[in-house]
Motif scaffolding. Structure first.
Motif, PDB file in Angstrom:
ATOM      1  N   HIS A 202      -8.533  32.151 105.282  1.00  0.00           N
ATOM      2  CA  HIS A 202      -9.746  32.070 104.443  1.00  0.00           C
ATOM      3  C   HIS A 202     -10.301  33.449 104.099  1.00  0.00           C
ATOM      4  CE1 HIS A 202     -10.904  27.626 105.241  1.00  0.00           C
ATOM      5  NE2 HIS A 202     -10.512  27.774 103.996  1.00  0.00           N
ATOM      6  N   GLN A 203     -10.116  34.380 105.040  1.00  0.00           N
ATOM      7  CA  GLN A 203     -10.690  35.717 104.837  1.00  0.00           C
ATOM      8  C   GLN A 203      -9.784  36.646 104.030  1.00  0.00           C
ATOM      9  OE1 GLN A 203     -11.635  36.587 108.917  1.00  0.00           O
ATOM     10  NE2 GLN A 203     -13.170  34.966 108.929  1.00  0.00           N
ATOM     11  N   CYS A 204      -8.609  36.174 103.667  1.00  0.00           N
ATOM     12  CA  CYS A 204      -7.745  37.005 102.819  1.00  0.00           C
ATOM     13  C   CYS A 204      -8.394  37.201 101.451  1.00  0.00           C
ATOM     14  CB  CYS A 204      -6.380  36.335 102.653  1.00  0.00           C
ATOM     15  SG  CYS A 204      -5.283  36.590 104.068  1.00  0.00           S
ATOM     16  N   THR A 205      -8.050  38.317 100.797  1.00  0.00           N
ATOM     17  CA  THR A 205      -8.599  38.607  99.471  1.00  0.00           C
ATOM     18  C   THR A 205      -7.890  37.753  98.434  1.00  0.00           C
ATOM     19  OG1 THR A 205      -8.699  40.882 100.256  1.00  0.00           O
ATOM     20  CG2 THR A 205      -9.226  40.501  97.927  1.00  0.00           C
ATOM     21  N   PRO A 206      -8.634  36.888  97.736  1.00  0.00           N
ATOM     22  CA  PRO A 206      -7.955  36.034  96.750  1.00  0.00           C
ATOM     23  C   PRO A 206      -7.461  36.819  95.543  1.00  0.00           C
ATOM     24  CG  PRO A 206     -10.323  35.640  96.710  1.00  0.00           C
ATOM     25  CD  PRO A 206     -10.074  36.604  97.821  1.00  0.00           C
TER      26      PRO A 206
ATOM     27  N   SER B  76     -12.591  34.036  91.984  1.00  0.00           N
ATOM     28  CA  SER B  76     -13.352  32.775  92.007  1.00  0.00           C
ATOM     29  C   SER B  76     -12.627  31.667  92.765  1.00  0.00           C
ATOM     30  CB  SER B  76     -13.608  32.315  90.575  1.00  0.00           C
ATOM     31  OG  SER B  76     -12.357  32.139  89.917  1.00  0.00           O
ATOM     32  N   GLN B  77     -11.387  31.948  93.213  1.00  0.00           N
ATOM     33  CA  GLN B  77     -10.619  30.907  93.917  1.00  0.00           C
ATOM     34  C   GLN B  77     -10.277  31.349  95.331  1.00  0.00           C
ATOM     35  OE1 GLN B  77      -7.203  29.906  91.523  1.00  0.00           O
ATOM     36  NE2 GLN B  77      -8.455  29.415  89.735  1.00  0.00           N
ATOM     37  N   PRO B  78     -11.167  31.059  96.295  1.00  0.00           N
ATOM     38  CA  PRO B  78     -10.882  31.454  97.683  1.00  0.00           C
ATOM     39  C   PRO B  78      -9.549  30.869  98.139  1.00  0.00           C
ATOM     40  CG  PRO B  78     -13.104  30.519  97.463  1.00  0.00           C
ATOM     41  CD  PRO B  78     -12.404  30.294  96.155  1.00  0.00           C
ATOM     42  N   VAL B  79      -8.880  31.580  99.033  1.00  0.00           N
ATOM     43  CA  VAL B  79      -7.579  31.131  99.522  1.00  0.00           C
ATOM     44  C   VAL B  79      -7.788  29.848 100.331  1.00  0.00           C
ATOM     45  CG1 VAL B  79      -5.529  31.814 100.816  1.00  0.00           C
ATOM     46  CG2 VAL B  79      -6.873  33.541  99.604  1.00  0.00           C
TER      47      VAL B  79
ATOM     48  N   GLY C 135      -2.030  32.484  97.119  1.00  0.00           N
ATOM     49  CA  GLY C 135      -3.327  32.667  96.465  1.00  0.00           C
ATOM     50  C   GLY C 135      -4.026  33.942  96.892  1.00  0.00           C
ATOM     51  N   ALA C 136      -3.449  34.640  97.885  1.00  0.00           N
ATOM     52  CA  ALA C 136      -4.070  35.875  98.382  1.00  0.00           C
ATOM     53  C   ALA C 136      -3.277  37.093  97.939  1.00  0.00           C
ATOM     54  CB  ALA C 136      -4.143  35.855  99.908  1.00  0.00           C
TER      55      ALA C 136
END
Lengths: 355, 355
Positions: free
Chosen positions: B300-304, B308-311, A156-157
């Motif tokens: 969590h901090q990776c670029t999705p 609109s869909q955070p990793v 997803g990243a």
């Protein structure tokens, strides 16, 4: 095939030469011997990106002080069947066999033995350490992560967080052992660079661009910003590979309490999980081997998709390659031989003759 | 969404009702209580194909004698941190929590604790057993294989040899735990049947036809000869998933010395590998949890890819689903409720009211 045309050099001569190079670069005799042995072992099994292709890198690391030339790993903490070691930047090629030996000894006492080694320099191919446990009649599982690296994207990243995390197992059967060693990403950086050099597309979309597209194009890997490696499973099933990568990093980086925030970015110091199981703790060793053989036989007896290509067991190709190369010499590309000869010149050590 | 329109039933009432059904089918009170608890736990986390959708199956197995209604698993052999149990066809829903508890106790003594359970009936979702170890501050890894089943093809084959082999991990962090539970194949038979019923193609070529073609077409799964499930990685990278499947089966079937040749074809008796690690053996528990949190934070901090869909972290969606369903009741499709009501009628037990 082009492979047939490559020059070959006797494995023993090549290993002795590599050991001299590493001693010349400062490693003590036992350290250099183990390093040379396991680099050549990787070449023999066909893990060429982890073989003598990395000798110059190891010589450089020794000369520049990134890899310690001597010393022993320290046990940081332990309880029963579990130990944490700190390798203090000794080569993984030297430390791994000791850690596997310790895991085997613990498995004799406790059924399983686990050694976690942090801060170990170049580990090369996990595959070369598996047979030590297999020869003792045991199963082995290894995982490796590199806290100084972030090149694989979580699912997803489009930015990277995981290191290239290899996963390996070995197990005895009644015939050849199972030897399995793969990365938990779609591909490895080395394969991307090879495709780029050969102006080939990757065979599957293993890269994710900064725009968030999955691509086969290796040129994106050297763009600014560069593409990143996708987790095993890719665009639709990457949550599986991503979870396996997190498994690897929890079991190595988190458990050894040495994470990305503590490691120098770009450094090749690894954390390795080694777990050995003694099947004789649960029944006769021969009964385990017969069960493993039954699993392997079942795979061999599956109907192949391509009739001329029987279904293979992990390790089968590597063991055949080693047998052939032990007899006929190890194949090296002319490019690599040129590079190795240059290194030898610098160190005053002539490369052994081609066969 | 259509999900919103499904009826909901209070989780506690549903669990009590399911327990009554299982007791009515012959299970003793503690066996029925554990079975109902873990089926409902799967529904709560959203593993619906392993929840009360399987209640009728479990009732049938009890009534037909395939699942033992009472008794305790036996320790077959053990050494230090490793034990082999035989469940003698008791439900996995009842045996797993005991085996996890034993593995936790061993990890307290030895750093790691491993329990291998063979011949255990329906285990449902491995995910529901993970939190027991996590609550004790420990890491857990589980694998399950089914010697009576062969539905997944080794890489390069168009016939099946592996069972659907789930792989799961759990680990504590400073916030929510990591909970990961996936199969090592491209898809599961349940998903293929669902696609078939809904006349949909699969989203990726997860099946291999008897002709040797990878296909998205679920209709091939019920043809004669039927297609088989592909290992994770698919047509080009299936050697990775195939090796992981072999890993699972060596560590379960071979190590427990209970293979396909010993099991009745089609039987749902499973072998489960449970390994628990106590991170406090290697340093402060809080330090481990902070390291695990750092890994999760990095993800969590990776670029999705999609802004609109955070990793997401494995388990994040399941835990949110459980929280919501504990408050608002568990969602069941009208079809499933109809099936459950019919089962209740047969057993003389009215389904709890919808909310």
């Amino acid at each position: 095939m082009t492979e047939q045309k490559n020059p070959r050099i006797d494995a023993k001569l090549m290993q002795a030469w590599a050991q001299q190079c590493l001693q010349q670069a400062g490693a003590t005799e036992p350290v250099a011997a183990a390093m040379a042995q396991h680099l050549v072992a990787a070449d023999l099994l066909g893990f060429r990106t982890h073989g003598l292709m990395r000798l110059k890198y190891n010589v450089d690391c020794l000369q520049q002080g990134q890899t310690k030339p001597s010393g022993e790993p320290q046990v940081i903490s332990q309880r029963g069947a579990l130990e944490l070691w700190d390798a203090d930047l000794l080569s993984g090629l030297y430390v791994m066999p000791q850690a596997v030996a310790r895991a085997i000894a613990m498995a004799r006492d406790y059924g399983t033995g686990t050694v976690l080694v942090r801060r170990t320099q170049h580990v090369a191919a996990l595959a070369v350490y598996l047979e030590q446990a297999v020869a003792a009649g045991m199963l082995i599982q290894m995982m490796c992560a590199t806290p100084g690296q972030a090149v694989v994207a979580p699912h997803g990243a489009k930015s990277a967080w995981f290191s290239p995390n290899p996963f390996a197992i070995g197990a005895p059967t009644l015939s050849d052992p199972v030897l399995f060693d793969v990365s938990l990403s779609m591909t490895a950086a080395g394969k991307v660079r090879k495709a780029l050099a050969e102006q080939q597309q990757l065979p599957y979309p293993a890269l994710i661009t900064a725009a968030g597209d999955y691509t086969c194009d290796p040129a994106t890997f050297v763009q600014d910003p560069p593409s990143v490696l996708a987790s095993l499973g890719g665009e639709l099933l990457g949550y599986k590979g991503s979870g396996l990568n997190l498994f690897s990093e929890l079991w190595t980086l988190a458990l050894s309490q040495w994470g990305r925030h503590q490691e120098q970015a770009g450094l090749d110091a690894n954390t390795v999980w080694i777990q050995v199981i003694d099947p004789s703790a649960l029944g006769a060793s021969e009964a385990f081997q017969a069960q493993a053989q039954a699993l392997v036989d079942g795979i061999h007896q599956c109907t192949p998709i391509t009739a001329s290509q029987p279904v293979r067991i992990p390790g089968e190709g590597a063991l055949a390659r080693r047998k052939q190369q032990l007899q006929q010499g190890i194949e090296y590309s002319p490019q690599l031989l040129h590079q190795l000869a240059k290194l030898g010149d610098k160190l005053g050590l002539d490369l052994p003759p081609c066969l």
